[in-house]
Design a protein around this motif. Structure first.
Motif, mmCIF file in Angstrom:
data_model
loop_
_atom_site.group_PDB
_atom_site.id
_atom_site.type_symbol
_atom_site.label_atom_id
_atom_site.label_comp_id
_atom_site.label_asym_id
_atom_site.label_seq_id
_atom_site.Cartn_x
_atom_site.Cartn_y
_atom_site.Cartn_z
ATOM 1 N N TYR A 151 -3.489 -52.236 -57.036
ATOM 2 C CA TYR A 151 -3.877 -52.587 -58.396
ATOM 3 C C TYR A 151 -3.282 -51.586 -59.389
ATOM 4 O O TYR A 151 -2.996 -50.433 -59.056
ATOM 5 C CB TYR A 151 -5.397 -52.643 -58.528
ATOM 6 N N LEU A 152 -3.081 -52.035 -60.631
ATOM 7 C CA LEU A 152 -2.495 -51.179 -61.662
ATOM 8 C C LEU A 152 -3.440 -50.025 -61.996
ATOM 9 O O LEU A 152 -4.637 -50.223 -62.192
ATOM 10 C CB LEU A 152 -2.209 -52.001 -62.923
ATOM 11 N N GLY A 153 -2.882 -48.827 -62.031
ATOM 12 C CA GLY A 153 -3.667 -47.627 -62.309
ATOM 13 C C GLY A 153 -4.141 -46.915 -61.059
ATOM 14 O O GLY A 153 -4.771 -45.861 -61.148
ATOM 15 N N LYS A 154 -3.848 -47.480 -59.881
ATOM 16 C CA LYS A 154 -4.324 -46.889 -58.630
ATOM 17 C C LYS A 154 -3.584 -45.585 -58.323
ATOM 18 O O LYS A 154 -2.361 -45.570 -58.235
ATOM 19 C CB LYS A 154 -4.129 -47.867 -57.468
ATOM 20 N N PRO A 155 -4.317 -44.472 -58.132
ATOM 21 C CA PRO A 155 -3.676 -43.227 -57.717
ATOM 22 C C PRO A 155 -3.715 -43.098 -56.195
ATOM 23 O O PRO A 155 -4.710 -43.447 -55.564
ATOM 24 C CB PRO A 155 -4.553 -42.152 -58.368
ATOM 25 N N ILE A 156 -2.632 -42.611 -55.615
ATOM 26 C CA ILE A 156 -2.607 -42.425 -54.161
ATOM 27 C C ILE A 156 -2.059 -41.041 -53.820
ATOM 28 O O ILE A 156 -1.332 -40.431 -54.612
ATOM 29 C CB ILE A 156 -1.744 -43.489 -53.449
ATOM 30 N N MET A 157 -2.437 -40.568 -52.636
ATOM 31 C CA MET A 157 -1.860 -39.335 -52.099
ATOM 32 C C MET A 157 -1.220 -39.658 -50.752
ATOM 33 O O MET A 157 -1.849 -40.261 -49.874
ATOM 34 C CB MET A 157 -2.922 -38.249 -51.919
ATOM 35 N N ILE A 158 0.031 -39.261 -50.583
ATOM 36 C CA ILE A 158 0.744 -39.481 -49.329
ATOM 37 C C ILE A 158 0.145 -38.574 -48.258
ATOM 38 O O ILE A 158 -0.163 -37.407 -48.504
ATOM 39 C CB ILE A 158 2.255 -39.171 -49.504
ATOM 40 N N THR A 159 -0.030 -39.115 -47.042
ATOM 41 C CA THR A 159 -0.648 -38.336 -45.964
ATOM 42 C C THR A 159 0.290 -38.092 -44.784
ATOM 43 O O THR A 159 -0.111 -37.497 -43.786
ATOM 44 C CB THR A 159 -1.923 -39.032 -45.458
ATOM 45 N N GLU A 160 1.535 -38.560 -44.872
ATOM 46 C CA GLU A 160 2.516 -38.229 -43.834
ATOM 47 C C GLU A 160 3.899 -38.153 -44.462
ATOM 48 O O GLU A 160 4.178 -38.787 -45.485
ATOM 49 C CB GLU A 160 2.500 -39.267 -42.702
ATOM 50 N N ASN A 161 4.775 -37.352 -43.885
ATOM 51 C CA ASN A 161 6.123 -37.179 -44.422
ATOM 52 C C ASN A 161 6.995 -38.374 -44.078
ATOM 53 O O ASN A 161 6.935 -38.898 -42.962
ATOM 54 C CB ASN A 161 6.762 -35.902 -43.860
ATOM 55 N N ASP A 162 7.808 -38.798 -45.032
ATOM 56 C CA ASP A 162 8.793 -39.855 -44.799
ATOM 57 C C ASP A 162 10.076 -39.454 -45.517
ATOM 58 O O ASP A 162 10.204 -39.601 -46.735
ATOM 59 C CB ASP A 162 8.275 -41.204 -45.324
ATOM 60 N N PRO A 212 -6.484 -43.157 -51.332
ATOM 61 C CA PRO A 212 -6.748 -43.050 -52.775
ATOM 62 C C PRO A 212 -6.856 -41.582 -53.192
ATOM 63 O O PRO A 212 -7.219 -40.717 -52.386
ATOM 64 C CB PRO A 212 -8.093 -43.768 -52.938
ATOM 65 N N ALA A 213 -6.567 -41.297 -54.461
ATOM 66 C CA ALA A 213 -6.511 -39.894 -54.908
ATOM 67 C C ALA A 213 -7.374 -39.617 -56.133
ATOM 68 O O ALA A 213 -7.085 -38.697 -56.888
ATOM 69 C CB ALA A 213 -5.061 -39.499 -55.178
ATOM 70 N N PHE A 214 -8.415 -40.431 -56.362
ATOM 71 C CA PHE A 214 -9.370 -40.050 -57.407
ATOM 72 C C PHE A 214 -10.039 -38.735 -57.005
ATOM 73 O O PHE A 214 -10.347 -37.891 -57.833
ATOM 74 C CB PHE A 214 -10.443 -41.126 -57.589
ATOM 75 N N MET A 215 -10.246 -38.587 -55.713
ATOM 76 C CA MET A 215 -10.908 -37.420 -55.139
ATOM 77 C C MET A 215 -10.015 -36.863 -54.032
ATOM 78 O O MET A 215 -9.420 -37.624 -53.267
ATOM 79 C CB MET A 215 -12.261 -37.846 -54.565
ATOM 80 N N MET A 216 -9.896 -35.530 -53.954
ATOM 81 C CA MET A 216 -9.128 -34.872 -52.898
ATOM 82 C C MET A 216 -10.023 -33.852 -52.201
ATOM 83 O O MET A 216 -10.966 -33.342 -52.789
ATOM 84 C CB MET A 216 -7.926 -34.101 -53.486
ATOM 85 N N THR A 217 -9.681 -33.522 -50.947
ATOM 86 C CA THR A 217 -10.369 -32.403 -50.311
ATOM 87 C C THR A 217 -9.796 -31.107 -50.882
ATOM 88 O O THR A 217 -8.643 -31.059 -51.329
ATOM 89 C CB THR A 217 -10.178 -32.392 -48.785
#
Length: 646
Positions: free
Chosen positions: A519-530, A566-571
């Motif tokens: 969806y538009l506005g969705k933040p993500i964090m990559i969790t593996e290298n590519d 998702p990246a609204f929240m991170m550890t």
């Protein structure tokens, strides 16, 4: 004994891996051994495996271990497992365990000359391969420190170059200048410092000085443990080079001799994901003159051992990091072990060298550990003003002052905010409070994004400052970040990411059917290298058009995005090395093993302008007091260099 371990696994007190390693030892040991001896061997196999999973490279055979096997001393269980365990080993005291297992085929008392699955050293128990890693790292450091007693260049030559790159003179010691002088002399250097103390700026000046001294002939590489950290290292080096070129008029040839690209440590070494072997090793070493490694605190012992194993003896290794931050996710605390002497005086020989090259008189002593002369600690932070509330808070946390750190929230009310968890609240109330705050703050980037859409502005279009509107929206999102200590709990990253997305949808700020939708506005964090799409673990992106995700000024088709969340929240762990204008940190409402001074310090120092804490005051104070002390023998080896063979 296996029956007890099986029960502990059923109650999630030990892992299946712990149990099966103990079973392997049980199946392989001779039947002729006394029953208590066999049971002790099985027990220590499980103990060794359990401690390694906790991040320890060894297990100290001491009274605290005897009282608290598998953490049972602090757990209320229906069965007295500790009593049952000791009954199986005839109540043999811990002081006799090593002697009792002398000659057992699963253990070696002389690991240099005899190989076995487990090893005893320094009254501690190791996996043999982990002892070997520790020994190799210590041996590499010892050999490197032997080589720096003879200067390649005269003090006058070094002094001349340092005066060029550090022209300002002050009565106070410029530790950046001292760090550069230290690294010119030593083939192995550790430069530590908190956020904003200029570690990468220092290393940029160092590389320029080295290239000048060696007439631009050095082959240099820049690496970091993760793709995100490598990207940040690149950016920092590029910015520092640009500033120095503009202010000093550096030649293009000199600037070009400094690498402006960084890669992950795994990629540099060619780590095979299937068998953990590396393309570069002692038989096929890296063809490098200088290697700079950033964010060293994140590097575990086995990876550090692979790195030093792949270096030529004459290669320079420069480690950068902050030992006050969280240690590596995997076993070991390499940077913490190496940096334990940063507060000690230098040797008289090193102090004399530093006086000749920098003009500074540094504290010295007649008897110093050889490691000290290869360490430099940067103290002046450019991220935090000396009167900054965040800076003062970080300082109090480092000192373990829970009560004093709490008082700062009322002293700096415009910068520090403490949202207190009240006893009458339950965890659900607390989740709702965190989510409400996230909606209020993330509303800003979503409203700005919607306004641009309504105006028909193209994402690639430039604004008055020369930035694309895609970058503007990302900068707005990245100025705010919510961090949490846990992954799996109501206040963990997985649940809070879900709840925040749903709450934003209820406010009509997001539109989606399923949370997994692009969806538009969705933040993500990559969790593996590519490497194919140049996206790495920790990279943050925003979905700003149908089927497209932006990372900076680069758009990637959503169909090509590697594993992500998702990246609204991170550890807090994942946030290491990042910085955000406004940081919101959530701590659990109950005591948890993950809580520590290092965790809180890492979260707090991500903030640049303001910091908001969601926590119970008792939990906060407990976390600030509780420091992580991983069990390791590396420091003991480095304390006494005579115990390390050549």
């Amino acid at each position: 004994m296996l029956g007890i371990l099986h029960a502990l696994n059923k109650h999630n007190l030990i892992s299946l891996g712990d149990y099966y390693f103990a079973k392997l030892i049980a199946d392989k040991q001779p039947d002729t051994l006394p029953e208590a001896t066999k049971n002790l061997a099985i027990l220590l196999a499980a103990v060794c495996s359990w401690h390694y999973a906790q991040g320890n490279t060894c297990v100290a055979l001491d009274t605290p271990l005897e009282r608290n096997l598998f953490g049972l001393g602090y757990r209320a269980t229906d069965v007295d497992y500790l009593r049952d365990i000791y009954q199986k080993i005839d109540f043999l005291p811990v002081a006799q365990w090593q002697t009792h297992l002398r000659g057992h085929p699963a253990f070696t008392q002389e690991p240099i000359s005899h190989i076995a699955p487990m090893a005893f050293q320094f009254n501690a128990l190791y996996f043999y391969r982990i002892w070997q890693d520790e020994y190799r790292v210590a041996q590499y450091i010892k050999n490197s420190l032997k080589n720096h007693r003879t200067l390649t260049f005269s003090p006058d030559e070094i002094q001349e170059k340092l005066a060029l790159y550090f022209p300002q003179k002050s009565a106070e010691i410029d530790w950046q200048k001292v760090a550069v002088a230290t690294a010119i002399k030593s083939p192995f250097t550790v430069i530590t410092g908190g956020p904003g103390t200029g570690k990468t700026t220092t290393v940029t000046r160092l590389l320029l000085v080295l290239q000048e001294l060696y007439q631009h002939r050095l082959h240099i590489k820049l690496v970091a443990p993760t793709g995100k950290a490598a990207s940040r290292l690149e950016e920092s080096i590029q910015n520092a080079l640009f500033f120095l070129q503009q202010s000093m008029g550096l030649s293009e040839a000199l600037v070009q001799s400094i690498p402006q690209k960084a890669e992950t440590l795994h990629r540099l070494l060619g780590v095979n994901a299937f068998n953990d072997h590396t393309h570069y090793n002692s038989r096929n070493p890296l063809q490098l003159d200088v290697l700079v490694v950033d964010e060293t605190s994140m590097i575990d012992l086995p990876l550090m051992a692979k790195l030093i194993n792949a270096l030529k003896p004459e290669s320079r290794l420069i480690l950068l990091g902050d030992q006050a931050q969280l240690a590596s996710v995997e076993a070991g605390a390499v940077l913490g072990e190496l940096a334990q002497w940063v507060e000690a005086p230098y040797s008289e020989e090193q102090a004399d060298y530093l006086r000749q090259t920098t003009g500074y008189f540094v504290p010295s002593t007649a008897v110093a550990n050889p490691m000290r002369d290869s360490l430099c600690h940067l103290t002046f932070s450019r991220r935090f003003d000396k009167d900054s509330g965040i800076g003062k808070l970080a300082e109090q946390i480092q000192r373990g002052h829970g009560e004093e750190s709490l008082r700062l929230f009322s002293t700096f009310p415009q910068e520090l905010y403490f949202n207190r968890f009240e006893s009458e609240q339950n965890e659900t109330d607390w989740v709702q409070q965190v989510v409400k705050s996230a909606v209020e703050n993330y509303r800003l980037y979503l409203m700005e994004f919607r306004a641009l859409q309504q105006q028909g502005v193209e994402l690639h279009q430039l604004n008055e400052e020369g930035k694309t509107y895609a970058e503007v929206i990302q900068a707005r999102f990245n100025s705010i970040r919510f961090l949490t200590a846990l992954r799996n709990s109501p206040l963990g990253v997985e649940n809070l990411n879900k709840e925040i997305a749903l709450a934003l949808r209820r406010e009509h700020l997001l539109w989606f059917r399923n949370e997994q939708d692009w969806y538009l506005g969705k933040p993500i964090m990559i969790t593996e290298n590519d490497h194919n799409v140049r996206l790495y673990n920790g990279d943050i992106g925003l979905c700003l058009a149908k089927g497209k995700v932006w990372f900076g000024n680069r758009e990637v088709l959503s169909s090509r995005i590697p594993a992500h969340e998702p990246a609204f929240m991170m550890t807090i762990h994942k946030s290491q090395g990042s910085e955000f204008d406004h940081t919101f940190m959530v701590l659990p409402t109950e005591p948890n093993p993950v809580l520590s001074r290092e965790l809180v310090f890492t979260g707090v120092t991500r903030a640049k302008k303001s910091l908001h804490i969601f926590a119970d005051e008792k939990i906060w104070k407990m976390a600030v007091r509780q420091t992580v002390k991983r069990q390791s023998g590396l420091g003991k080896l480095l304390e006494n260099f005579t115990q390390i063979g050549d």
